[in-house]
Design an enzyme around this catalytic site. Structure first.
Site, mmCIF file in Angstrom:
data_model
loop_
_atom_site.group_PDB
_atom_site.id
_atom_site.type_symbol
_atom_site.label_atom_id
_atom_site.label_comp_id
_atom_site.label_asym_id
_atom_site.label_seq_id
_atom_site.Cartn_x
_atom_site.Cartn_y
_atom_site.Cartn_z
ATOM 1 N N SER A 125 1.863 50.604 152.525
ATOM 2 C CA SER A 125 0.925 49.707 153.248
ATOM 3 C C SER A 125 0.238 48.261 152.780
ATOM 4 O O SER A 125 0.123 48.119 151.720
ATOM 5 C CB SER A 125 -0.745 50.462 154.053
ATOM 6 N N TYR A 148 -8.124 54.341 152.317
ATOM 7 C CA TYR A 148 -7.355 54.380 153.309
ATOM 8 C C TYR A 148 -6.250 53.746 152.315
ATOM 9 O O TYR A 148 -5.079 54.355 152.233
ATOM 10 C CB TYR A 148 -7.290 54.109 155.063
ATOM 11 N N LYS A 161 -3.069 55.238 149.434
ATOM 12 C CA LYS A 161 -1.790 54.549 149.998
ATOM 13 C C LYS A 161 -1.574 54.410 148.215
ATOM 14 O O LYS A 161 0.207 54.788 147.973
ATOM 15 C CB LYS A 161 -1.274 53.934 150.223
HETATM 16 P P1 NAD Z 1 0.592 57.075 163.888
HETATM 17 O O1 NAD Z 1 -0.831 57.645 163.661
HETATM 18 O O2 NAD Z 1 0.660 57.059 164.728
HETATM 19 O O3 NAD Z 1 1.255 58.618 163.935
HETATM 20 C C1 NAD Z 1 1.363 59.301 162.039
HETATM 21 C C2 NAD Z 1 1.642 60.038 162.907
HETATM 22 O O4 NAD Z 1 1.848 61.205 161.562
HETATM 23 C C3 NAD Z 1 1.430 60.703 163.912
HETATM 24 O O5 NAD Z 1 1.744 61.304 164.572
HETATM 25 C C4 NAD Z 1 0.318 61.877 163.403
HETATM 26 O O6 NAD Z 1 0.569 63.103 164.797
HETATM 27 C C5 NAD Z 1 1.084 63.073 162.146
HETATM 28 N N1 NAD Z 1 0.031 63.088 160.970
HETATM 29 C C6 NAD Z 1 -0.884 62.894 161.437
HETATM 30 N N2 NAD Z 1 -1.732 63.126 159.907
HETATM 31 C C7 NAD Z 1 -0.745 65.144 160.031
HETATM 32 C C8 NAD Z 1 0.142 66.273 158.793
HETATM 33 N N3 NAD Z 1 -1.428 65.804 158.538
HETATM 34 N N4 NAD Z 1 0.614 67.010 159.078
HETATM 35 C C9 NAD Z 1 1.651 66.567 160.272
HETATM 36 N N5 NAD Z 1 1.743 65.230 160.495
HETATM 37 C C10 NAD Z 1 0.596 64.438 160.111
HETATM 38 O O7 NAD Z 1 0.794 56.096 162.467
HETATM 39 P P2 NAD Z 1 1.904 55.317 162.539
HETATM 40 O O8 NAD Z 1 1.012 53.517 163.334
HETATM 41 O O9 NAD Z 1 2.818 55.569 163.380
HETATM 42 O O10 NAD Z 1 1.913 54.582 161.233
HETATM 43 C C11 NAD Z 1 3.105 55.731 160.328
HETATM 44 C C12 NAD Z 1 2.429 55.822 159.073
HETATM 45 O O11 NAD Z 1 3.033 54.137 158.822
HETATM 46 C C13 NAD Z 1 1.288 55.995 157.835
HETATM 47 O O12 NAD Z 1 1.443 56.458 157.389
HETATM 48 C C14 NAD Z 1 0.768 55.164 158.579
HETATM 49 O O13 NAD Z 1 -0.572 55.457 157.094
HETATM 50 C C15 NAD Z 1 1.231 53.469 157.480
HETATM 51 N N6 NAD Z 1 0.756 52.056 157.756
HETATM 52 C C16 NAD Z 1 0.767 52.028 159.720
HETATM 53 C C17 NAD Z 1 0.415 50.855 159.431
HETATM 54 C C18 NAD Z 1 -0.257 50.264 161.195
HETATM 55 O O14 NAD Z 1 -0.897 49.443 161.378
HETATM 56 N N7 NAD Z 1 0.028 51.657 162.046
HETATM 57 C C19 NAD Z 1 0.371 49.806 158.569
HETATM 58 C C20 NAD Z 1 1.067 50.935 157.446
HETATM 59 C C21 NAD Z 1 1.052 51.587 157.007
HETATM 60 N N1 UFG Z 2 -9.589 41.961 164.868
HETATM 61 C C1 UFG Z 2 -10.361 41.395 165.851
HETATM 62 N N2 UFG Z 2 -11.203 41.753 166.909
HETATM 63 C C2 UFG Z 2 -11.125 43.003 166.724
HETATM 64 C C3 UFG Z 2 -9.498 43.906 165.690
HETATM 65 C C4 UFG Z 2 -8.911 43.104 164.957
HETATM 66 O O1 UFG Z 2 -10.750 40.331 165.072
HETATM 67 O O2 UFG Z 2 -11.016 43.990 167.841
HETATM 68 C C5 UFG Z 2 -8.834 41.306 163.725
HETATM 69 C C6 UFG Z 2 -9.392 41.304 161.922
HETATM 70 O O3 UFG Z 2 -10.786 40.476 161.987
HETATM 71 C C7 UFG Z 2 -7.956 41.036 161.430
HETATM 72 C C8 UFG Z 2 -6.926 40.863 162.716
HETATM 73 O O4 UFG Z 2 -7.707 40.810 164.040
HETATM 74 O O5 UFG Z 2 -8.002 39.562 161.226
HETATM 75 C C9 UFG Z 2 -5.906 41.900 162.383
HETATM 76 O O6 UFG Z 2 -6.930 43.610 162.444
HETATM 77 P P1 UFG Z 2 -6.552 44.698 162.531
HETATM 78 O O7 UFG Z 2 -7.372 45.605 162.254
HETATM 79 O O8 UFG Z 2 -5.384 44.659 163.078
HETATM 80 O O9 UFG Z 2 -5.570 44.568 161.026
HETATM 81 P P2 UFG Z 2 -5.314 44.424 159.319
HETATM 82 O O10 UFG Z 2 -4.776 43.481 159.267
HETATM 83 O O11 UFG Z 2 -7.188 44.387 160.164
HETATM 84 O O12 UFG Z 2 -4.766 46.041 158.969
HETATM 85 C C10 UFG Z 2 -3.911 46.511 159.435
HETATM 86 C C11 UFG Z 2 -4.439 48.129 159.671
HETATM 87 C C12 UFG Z 2 -4.397 48.446 157.758
HETATM 88 C C13 UFG Z 2 -2.922 48.120 157.083
HETATM 89 C C14 UFG Z 2 -2.994 46.821 157.534
HETATM 90 C C15 UFG Z 2 -1.527 46.009 156.596
HETATM 91 O O13 UFG Z 2 -5.327 48.112 159.950
HETATM 92 O O14 UFG Z 2 -3.936 49.589 157.993
HETATM 93 O O15 UFG Z 2 -2.916 46.500 158.573
HETATM 94 O O16 UFG Z 2 -1.518 44.819 156.602
HETATM 95 F F1 UFG Z 2 -2.969 47.656 155.848
#
Ligand code: NAD
Ligand code: UFG
Length: 367
Positions: A140, A164, A168
């Site tokens: 991430s 979190y 990572k």
């Molecule tokens: P998500 O929660 O939709 O998907 C994660 C999946 O993992 C879910 O289906 C959940 O049920 C499963 N899971 C969680 N813990 C588990 C465990 N112990 N065993 C088996 N399954 C488990 O999230 P996503 O947005 O699809 O994210 C996927 C990956 O990408 C995650 O590792 C997340 O940290 C990473 N990531 C997501 C974002 C984002 O903003 N969505 C940004 C950066 C990184």
């Molecule tokens: N924001 C608002 N109001 C809200 C939610 C968010 O103004 O209700 C703003 C935040 O302050 C930020 C932007 O919208 O400026 C994006 O916020 P998000 O919470 O959607 O995303 P972040 O960039 O804070 O973080 C996300 C994931 C992290 C990941 C990161 C990667 O939550 O797990 O993106 O860039 F690491």
């Protein structure tokens, strides 16, 4: 999908284990893997997802659906994972499974270390025991914390701000260490920026459990009448309109990055080691810009409340995707117009996500 086929190239027919494949990004990646001709085994505990997502993926995959197997397994339980590895041979693993809510990770750090670090160690141990040493890991942009400037390149300091992000970074460090201990490993760490949108069919999308943690799932719930307003977390940043700037990336582009990463793992004549790549568009977009784009796409007004800055938020964070473009030959194709169009297509078809029946109206605006 043409690019997904192209990305897979001669990799077709290989077997890939996808942890967390029922989740938001995982389900989009599984669909692309199937379409590209891979055999896919998903393990997911369904802790933050629904099996309905995989049913939809099967429906969209047509004839390729026969190449998808699902096991409800928690990766923290080694016995369950061991059985999956005993049942099939995998050419590579894509590891999405984990928890991702930054705020919850502050409240429940041990839970996050358990899922994201212990779960990853279990997976790596069982992979090694079965001789499967090719991995694509979901990292991430959170590993960078709040860099002083953007675009952010992979060699920026890694200073995560919250548990979190630290899970990572720890998983990344573990991957680097196992590669150094055994150079047969090939590992690609993908650092995602901010995924938005849904599959263009509108049948697969993001369905967060409880209050959404991220901006666009929250906005989507306002548009369908589930929440009254959006609190903007700070409008006095030194940005174009005072609101925070991020690098939003279409989930279909992000999912496709995994196919390009797999191709790199399979096609490299020499071992690629353990390498990190940013997956982003390289473009910075403010909160107001993306909310405006969503209002245009949906025809819905999003009521705004100006609030305080959220502690720990970066002012501006966007990627340099140059390394992924150069070495993985991957480049994001879509902009915020397509992200918002596809998000609204999903949201308007599924105002309550995958739930079959309507839920009661939820309380409150943003946290
Ligand atoms: P998500 O929660 O939709 O998907 C994660 C999946 O993992 C879910 O289906 C959940 O049920 C499963 N899971 C969680 N813990 C588990 C465990 N112990 N065993 C088996 N399954 C488990 O999230 P996503 O947005 O699809 O994210 C996927 C990956 O990408 C995650 O590792 C997340 O940290 C990473 N990531 C997501 C974002 C984002 O903003 N969505 C940004 C950066 C990184
Ligand atoms: N924001 C608002 N109001 C809200 C939610 C968010 O103004 O209700 C703003 C935040 O302050 C930020 C932007 O919208 O400026 C994006 O916020 P998000 O919470 O959607 O995303 P972040 O960039 O804070 O973080 C996300 C994931 C992290 C990941 C990161 C990667 O939550 O797990 O993106 O860039 F690491």
């Amino acid at each position: 999908m043409a690019a997904a086929k192209e990305a897979a190239g001669p990799s077709s027919g290989r077997a890939v284990l996808v942890t967390g494949g029922a989740g938001y990004i995982g389900s989009h990646a599984v669909l692309q893997l199937l379409t590209a001709g891979f055999r896919v085994v998903v393990v997911d505990s369904l802790a933050n997802s629904s099996e309905i997502a995989l049913r939809r993926v099967r429906a969209l995959a047509g004839d390729h659906a026969r190449n998808l197997v699902f096991h409800k397994v928690d990766i923290r339980e080694k016995d369950g994972l061991e059985k999956v590895f005993a049942s099939a041979r995998f050419d590579a693993v894509i590891h999405f499974a984990g928890l991702k809510a930054v705020g919850e990770s502050v409240q429940k750090p041990l839970l996050y270390y358990d899922h994201n670090v212990v779960g990853t160690i279990n997976l790596l141990e069982i992979m090694a025991a079965h001789g499967c040493k090719k991995l694509v890991f979901s990292s991430s942009a959170a590993v960078y914390g709040s860099p002083k400037n953007s675009p952010c390149t992979e060699d920026f300091p890694l200073i995560p701000h919250n548990p979190y992000g630290r899970t990572k970074l720890m998983a990344e460090e573990i991957c680097r260490d196992i590669y150094h201990s055994d150079p047969e490993w090939s590992i690609i760490l993908l650092r995602y920026f901010n995924p938005v949108g849904a599959h263009p069919s509108g049948y697969v999308g993001e369905d967060p459990c409880g209050t959404p943690n991220n901006l666009m799932p929250f906005v989507q719930q306002i548009a369908v009448g589930r929440r009254p307003s959006l609190t903007i977390f700070g409008n006095n940043y030194a940005t174009k309109d005072g609101t925070g700037v991020r690098d939003y990336i279409h989930v279909v582009d992000l999912a496709e990055g995994h196919l390009f990463a797999l191709r790199k793992l399979f096609e490299s004549s020499s071992n690629i080691g353990c390498e990190a790549y940013n997956l982003g568009t390289g473009k910075g977009t403010s909160v107001l810009e993306i909310v405006n784009a969503f209002e245009k796409a949906s025809g819905k007004k999003i009521p705004l409340v100006m609030g305080q800055r959220r502690p720990g938020d970066a002012e501006i964070l966007f990627s340099s995707p140059a390394k992924a473009e150069r070495e993985l030959h991957w480049k994001a194709k879509y902009g915020i117009t397509e992200m918002c169009r596809d998000l609204w297509n999903w949201a308007s078809k599924h105002p309550y996500g995958y739930a079959a029946s309507e839920s009661p109206k939820l309380n409150g605006s943003s946290r």
